[in-house]
Design an enzyme around this catalytic site. Sequence first.
Site, PDB file in Angstrom:
ATOM      1  N   ARG A  63       0.725  -0.988  -0.177  1.00  0.00           N
ATOM      2  CA  ARG A  63      -0.332  -0.496  -0.009  1.00  0.00           C
ATOM      3  C   ARG A  63       1.432   1.083  -0.161  1.00  0.00           C
ATOM      4  O   ARG A  63       1.035   2.263  -0.891  1.00  0.00           O
ATOM      5  CB  ARG A  63      -0.750   0.009   1.026  1.00  0.00           C
ATOM      6  N   TYR A 116     -16.818  17.182 -15.515  1.00  0.00           N
ATOM      7  CA  TYR A 116     -17.040  15.669 -15.519  1.00  0.00           C
ATOM      8  C   TYR A 116     -17.711  15.489 -14.944  1.00  0.00           C
ATOM      9  O   TYR A 116     -17.937  15.179 -13.379  1.00  0.00           O
ATOM     10  CB  TYR A 116     -15.407  14.343 -15.667  1.00  0.00           C
ATOM     11  N   ASP A 189      -6.871  18.682 -13.944  1.00  0.00           N
ATOM     12  CA  ASP A 189      -7.583  17.752 -14.841  1.00  0.00           C
ATOM     13  C   ASP A 189      -6.838  17.201 -16.705  1.00  0.00           C
ATOM     14  O   ASP A 189      -7.631  18.380 -17.285  1.00  0.00           O
ATOM     15  CB  ASP A 189      -8.828  17.490 -14.798  1.00  0.00           C
ATOM     16  N   LYS A 214      -8.003   6.238 -19.590  1.00  0.00           N
ATOM     17  CA  LYS A 214      -8.543   7.317 -20.579  1.00  0.00           C
ATOM     18  C   LYS A 214      -7.366   6.857 -21.174  1.00  0.00           C
ATOM     19  O   LYS A 214      -6.424   5.997 -21.907  1.00  0.00           O
ATOM     20  CB  LYS A 214      -8.250   8.258 -21.024  1.00  0.00           C
TER      21      LYS A 214
HETATM   22  C1  PLP Z   1     -11.774  13.975 -17.258  1.00  0.00           C
HETATM   23  C2  PLP Z   1     -12.333  12.601 -16.857  1.00  0.00           C
HETATM   24  N1  PLP Z   1     -11.810  13.164 -14.925  1.00  0.00           N
HETATM   25  C3  PLP Z   1     -11.793  12.377 -14.237  1.00  0.00           C
HETATM   26  C4  PLP Z   1     -12.831  10.702 -14.333  1.00  0.00           C
HETATM   27  C5  PLP Z   1     -12.728   9.939 -13.362  1.00  0.00           C
HETATM   28  O1  PLP Z   1     -11.681   8.635 -13.442  1.00  0.00           O
HETATM   29  P1  PLP Z   1     -12.693   7.627 -13.569  1.00  0.00           P
HETATM   30  O2  PLP Z   1     -13.065   7.193 -14.347  1.00  0.00           O
HETATM   31  O3  PLP Z   1     -10.691   6.805 -13.660  1.00  0.00           O
HETATM   32  O4  PLP Z   1     -12.158   6.577 -11.702  1.00  0.00           O
HETATM   33  C6  PLP Z   1     -12.857  11.094 -15.860  1.00  0.00           C
HETATM   34  C7  PLP Z   1     -13.746   9.477 -15.967  1.00  0.00           C
HETATM   35  O5  PLP Z   1     -14.519   9.709 -16.964  1.00  0.00           O
HETATM   36  C8  PLP Z   1     -12.735  11.748 -16.538  1.00  0.00           C
HETATM   37  O6  PLP Z   1     -13.430  11.995 -18.081  1.00  0.00           O
END
Ligand code: PLP
Length: 394
Positions: A63, A116, A189, A214
């Site tokens: 961890r 998101y 992000d 992604k």
């Molecule tokens: C721009 C963005 N940030 C964060 C996330 C969240 O990531 P996760 O689905 O890996 O938890 C997503 C998920 O689609 C996203 O598109």
Amino acid sequence: MTGQANEQASGPQHDKAGFETRAIHAGWEPDAATGSVIPPIFATSTYRQDGVGGLRGGYEYSRSANPTRTALETTMAALEQGERGFAFASGLAAEDTLVRATCAPGDHVVLPDDAYGGTFRLFDSVERAWGLAHTAVAVADVDAVAAAIEPGRTRLVWLETPTNPVLGIGDIEALAAVAHDAGALLVVDNTFASPYLQQPLTLGADVVVHSTTKYAGGHSDVVGGALVVRDAGLAERIAFHQNAIGAVAGPFDSWLVLRGLKTLAVRMERHCDNAERVVEFLSGDPRVAEVIYPGLPSHPGHEVAARQMSRFGGIVSFRHAGGEQAALDTCARAEVFTLAESLGGIESLIEHPGRMTHASVAGTDLEVPADLIRLSVGIETADDLIADLDRALG
Ligand SMILES: Cc1ncc(COP(=O)(O)O)c(C=O)c1O
């Protein structure tokens, strides 16, 4: 231990190397014992100690740290040009850990009004109950962000650029200045751009967030998240919370993301090439009411995107001129574009954000248009993608 995961230092030989070289070499030196070129999956929870407290390479319990994860964290830091990287079980786990490491109940954050949906849900339904207030604003409007900041209380200005799914663009440099003036951190992000197209830390951001699910992973076979920071003190706080909360990336997941990163540069070029072809096709089609892509000069964020991104990415959104039902029918008819959530993989995906990824923001200020379709343009043959869309549009 025999693993040669570089300890959060890309090594002097990699510091000045190009992006592709860092992606392939930064986190790992071929194993001293076997010469293994690729980091093994260290499927171990614990590590033998040479006497009490005699840790080998600092590894004690997985961890806290695991060599496969260390290799990924080092590579992410090298690609984002940060001080230190951290890998998590998902993008949202990374976000939650960041919030706990930087905010306390009673504090406030500024969010994009087109973030998101899952990020908004995290702040609205989870962090708010913990006592963290938020204001959602249009981050393309720097003055609106400045006005939303509550001096002394706002800890984070959160930016997604481009945003999911309407591809809004925020000016990283300008927002970093606004956040820093108020003593807040700028979080970016960077999931949609990936470190290949945009490196926010070099533009003044303090923290980069990724859903490595992604483009970083890139093959739709893993869920993961990452944080990269510039400041050593902040890195220490995040390291503490990463271990204390425990939402870490496992060794196999870390390995998959690491493998994806090695080809990120070539994949992103092809994603961008194909997206440009798709945009060109959709822009000339009367069945399409509006094409949303930061590479189009008509996009309100085009100039800023051109300044801070090297290309405009693989995500294209558009509104069907026939309304919601026509948009749903298009999603259902597509064949090469797979109807599925997520994005950033080698295969093209199509989705209806209003009913799928962004259903959680229905009825809020973040609601998306009902006729909106989001495409994650993959790396297949561009002509096949265009023929599929032509048929699917109806
Ligand atoms: C721009 C963005 N940030 C964060 C996330 C969240 O990531 P996760 O689905 O890996 O938890 C997503 C998920 O689609 C996203 O598109």
